[in-house]
Write a protein that holds these residues in place. Structure first.
Motif, PDB file in Angstrom:
ATOM      1  N   CYS A 117       0.848  -1.190   0.000  1.00 25.87           N
ATOM      2  CA  CYS A 117       0.000   0.000   0.000  1.00 25.87           C
ATOM      3  C   CYS A 117       0.887   1.245   0.000  1.00 25.87           C
ATOM      4  N   SER A 118       0.813   2.014  -1.067  1.00 26.76           N
ATOM      5  CA  SER A 118       1.556   3.269  -1.149  1.00 26.76           C
ATOM      6  C   SER A 118       0.682   4.391  -0.598  1.00 26.76           C
ATOM      7  N   THR A 119       1.131   5.000   0.492  1.00 26.02           N
ATOM      8  CA  THR A 119       0.340   6.070   1.094  1.00 26.02           C
ATOM      9  C   THR A 119       0.168   7.242   0.132  1.00 26.02           C
ATOM     10  N   ARG A 120       1.163   7.480  -0.714  1.00 28.23           N
ATOM     11  CA  ARG A 120       1.063   8.603  -1.657  1.00 28.23           C
ATOM     12  C   ARG A 120       0.012   8.326  -2.729  1.00 28.23           C
ATOM     13  N   VAL A 121      -0.081   7.088  -3.191  1.00 26.71           N
ATOM     14  CA  VAL A 121      -1.095   6.721  -4.185  1.00 26.71           C
ATOM     15  C   VAL A 121      -2.484   6.824  -3.554  1.00 26.71           C
ATOM     16  N   VAL A 122      -2.646   6.262  -2.373  1.00 25.74           N
ATOM     17  CA  VAL A 122      -3.948   6.295  -1.686  1.00 25.74           C
ATOM     18  C   VAL A 122      -4.364   7.735  -1.427  1.00 25.74           C
ATOM     19  N   THR A 123      -3.428   8.567  -1.007  1.00 31.54           N
ATOM     20  CA  THR A 123      -3.729   9.976  -0.744  1.00 31.54           C
ATOM     21  C   THR A 123      -4.246  10.664  -2.001  1.00 31.54           C
ATOM     22  N   ALA A 152      -7.816  -3.065   6.717  1.00 30.25           N
ATOM     23  CA  ALA A 152      -7.135  -2.173   7.662  1.00 30.25           C
ATOM     24  C   ALA A 152      -7.043  -2.819   9.042  1.00 30.25           C
ATOM     25  N   ASP A 153      -8.119  -3.473   9.493  1.00 32.87           N
ATOM     26  CA  ASP A 153      -8.086  -4.172  10.785  1.00 32.87           C
ATOM     27  C   ASP A 153      -7.023  -5.263  10.781  1.00 32.87           C
ATOM     28  N   HIS A 154      -6.953  -6.011   9.709  1.00 41.36           N
ATOM     29  CA  HIS A 154      -5.990  -7.117   9.598  1.00 41.36           C
ATOM     30  C   HIS A 154      -4.545  -6.606   9.599  1.00 41.36           C
ATOM     31  N   HIS A 155      -4.313  -5.417   9.048  1.00 42.58           N
ATOM     32  CA  HIS A 155      -2.960  -4.863   8.938  1.00 42.58           C
ATOM     33  C   HIS A 155      -2.623  -3.871  10.056  1.00 42.58           C
ATOM     34  N   HIS A 156      -3.532  -3.755  11.023  1.00 43.69           N
ATOM     35  CA  HIS A 156      -3.283  -2.871  12.157  1.00 43.69           C
ATOM     36  C   HIS A 156      -2.652  -3.707  13.277  1.00 43.69           C
ATOM     37  N   GLN A 157      -1.328  -3.700  13.308  1.00 39.08           N
ATOM     38  CA  GLN A 157      -0.590  -4.490  14.291  1.00 39.08           C
ATOM     39  C   GLN A 157      -0.137  -3.639  15.475  1.00 39.08           C
ATOM     40  N   GLY A 158       0.046  -2.366  15.237  1.00 40.01           N
ATOM     41  CA  GLY A 158       0.528  -1.496  16.306  1.00 40.01           C
ATOM     42  C   GLY A 158       0.247  -0.043  15.956  1.00 40.01           C
ATOM     43  N   PRO A 159       0.666   0.856  16.843  1.00 35.41           N
ATOM     44  CA  PRO A 159       0.407   2.282  16.593  1.00 35.41           C
ATOM     45  C   PRO A 159       1.136   2.779  15.345  1.00 35.41           C
ATOM     46  N   GLN A 160       0.409   3.494  14.558  1.00 38.97           N
ATOM     47  CA  GLN A 160       0.926   4.180  13.371  1.00 38.97           C
ATOM     48  C   GLN A 160       1.534   3.252  12.321  1.00 38.97           C
ATOM     49  N   ASP A 161       0.951   2.069  12.128  1.00 36.70           N
ATOM     50  CA  ASP A 161       1.350   1.209  11.011  1.00 36.70           C
ATOM     51  C   ASP A 161       0.407   1.473   9.835  1.00 36.70           C
ATOM     52  N   ILE A 162       0.529   0.700   8.773  1.00 40.84           N
ATOM     53  CA  ILE A 162      -0.256   0.975   7.558  1.00 40.84           C
ATOM     54  C   ILE A 162      -1.757   0.773   7.795  1.00 40.84           C
ATOM     55  N   GLY A 163      -2.130  -0.212   8.598  1.00 41.75           N
ATOM     56  CA  GLY A 163      -3.549  -0.418   8.904  1.00 41.75           C
ATOM     57  C   GLY A 163      -4.136   0.765   9.649  1.00 41.75           C
ATOM     58  N   TRP A 164      -3.388   1.262  10.634  1.00 45.14           N
ATOM     59  CA  TRP A 164      -3.816   2.439  11.389  1.00 45.14           C
ATOM     60  C   TRP A 164      -3.966   3.638  10.455  1.00 45.14           C
ATOM     61  N   TRP A 165      -2.977   3.825   9.558  1.00 50.32           N
ATOM     62  CA  TRP A 165      -2.998   4.961   8.633  1.00 50.32           C
ATOM     63  C   TRP A 165      -4.225   4.898   7.716  1.00 50.32           C
ATOM     64  N   GLN A 169      -7.353   7.625   7.308  1.00 51.47           N
ATOM     65  CA  GLN A 169      -7.760   8.242   6.049  1.00 51.47           C
ATOM     66  C   GLN A 169      -9.249   8.027   5.793  1.00 51.47           C
ATOM     67  N   LEU A 170      -9.719   6.812   6.039  1.00 54.55           N
ATOM     68  CA  LEU A 170     -11.137   6.504   5.827  1.00 54.55           C
ATOM     69  C   LEU A 170     -12.018   7.307   6.786  1.00 54.55           C
ATOM     70  N   ARG A 171     -11.601   7.426   8.036  1.00 54.23           N
ATOM     71  CA  ARG A 171     -12.375   8.206   9.010  1.00 54.23           C
ATOM     72  C   ARG A 171     -12.450   9.673   8.609  1.00 54.23           C
ATOM     73  N   LYS A 172     -11.288  10.244   8.258  1.00 50.64           N
ATOM     74  CA  LYS A 172     -11.255  11.663   7.852  1.00 50.64           C
ATOM     75  C   LYS A 172     -12.158  11.915   6.657  1.00 50.64           C
ATOM     76  N   ALA A 173     -12.092  11.028   5.682  1.00 56.18           N
ATOM     77  CA  ALA A 173     -12.910  11.202   4.474  1.00 56.18           C
ATOM     78  C   ALA A 173     -14.393  11.062   4.804  1.00 56.18           C
ATOM     79  N   ALA A 174     -14.743  10.093   5.649  1.00 52.83           N
ATOM     80  CA  ALA A 174     -16.148   9.908   6.034  1.00 52.83           C
ATOM     81  C   ALA A 174     -16.666  11.123   6.797  1.00 52.83           C
ATOM     82  N   GLU A 175     -15.839  11.700   7.669  1.00 45.36           N
ATOM     83  CA  GLU A 175     -16.233  12.900   8.408  1.00 45.36           C
ATOM     84  C   GLU A 175     -16.381  14.093   7.475  1.00 45.36           C
ATOM     85  N   HIS A 176     -15.535  14.150   6.465  1.00 47.85           N
ATOM     86  CA  HIS A 176     -15.598  15.240   5.476  1.00 47.85           C
ATOM     87  C   HIS A 176     -16.920  15.195   4.726  1.00 47.85           C
ATOM     88  N   GLU A 177     -17.452  13.994   4.553  1.00 44.57           N
ATOM     89  CA  GLU A 177     -18.697  13.796   3.811  1.00 44.57           C
ATOM     90  C   GLU A 177     -19.908  14.332   4.561  1.00 44.57           C
TER      91      GLU A 177
END
Length: 184
Positions: A117-123, A152-165, A169-177
């Motif tokens: 998962c490239s954070t720059r592509v997803v962004t 995201a749940d499956h890839h959330h192993q610890g604080p600030q990993d790719i799953g957390w990130w 992003q999904l939360r921010k976008a949903a709140e923006h909506e």
């Protein structure tokens, strides 16, 4: 597409190689580009490998109004760019003249990419979707998509990993909506 030169000898014209840099306005003293109406972006520019020269030329063509008319070409180009993690190409493909629509499936492809998962592509994809929402009221991504949240749940192993990130992003976008209190 035509190259025109004024006040130059034929031998001088043959030696000139244009620079299509992303930040270069390409206005040289005696040279200018002219694009024929209906100019299409060639298929070979929509496939990797993504060299700097290819990206620069694609950027230049998109900026001057060239376009892609085949949705299959757009889709294949986007899949290739996502797979390669080419965020600049993803951004170009999401622009109006090329016209890839940021969808839930596209976001899934970027997040669940076999090459990571490239954070720059997803962004870039999220930003394009939110811009469409703000500008045109078109909601093309389901920010609560079960597959995305499961990944995201499956890839959330610890604080600030790719799953957390991804969750952030999904939360921010949903709140923006959601409409703000001033819009209610």
């Amino acid at each position: 597409m035509y190259l025109r030169a004024e006040n130059m000898k034929k031998s001088e014209r043959m030696q000139w190689k244009p620079n299509f840099g992303r930040y270069d306005d390409c206005h040289l003293d005696e040279w200018y580009m002219e694009v024929a109406r209906g100019c299409r972006i060639p298929q070979k520019l929509l496939r990797g490998p993504w060299t700097d020269d290819k990206i620069d030329f694609l950027h230049y063509l998109e900026n001057i109004g060239a376009w892609v008319d085949d949705s299959n070409d757009r889709q294949l180009a986007m899949e290739d760019a996502i797979s390669a993690g080419e965020h600049d190409v993803v951004e170009l493909l999401l622009r109006k003249n090329i016209g890839v629509v940021p969808t839930t499936e596209l976001l899934r492809s970027a997040i669940m990419n076999k090459n990571g998962c490239s954070t720059r592509v997803v962004t870039r994809i999220c930003a394009a979707a939110l811009l469409r929402q703000d500008k045109f009221g078109i909601h093309s991504i389901d920010w609560k998509d079960k597959q995305l949240w499961t990944w995201a749940d499956h890839h959330h192993q610890g604080p600030q990993d790719i799953g957390w990130w991804v969750k952030m992003q999904l939360r921010k976008a949903a709140e923006h909506e959601k409409p703000s209190s001033s819009q209610i």
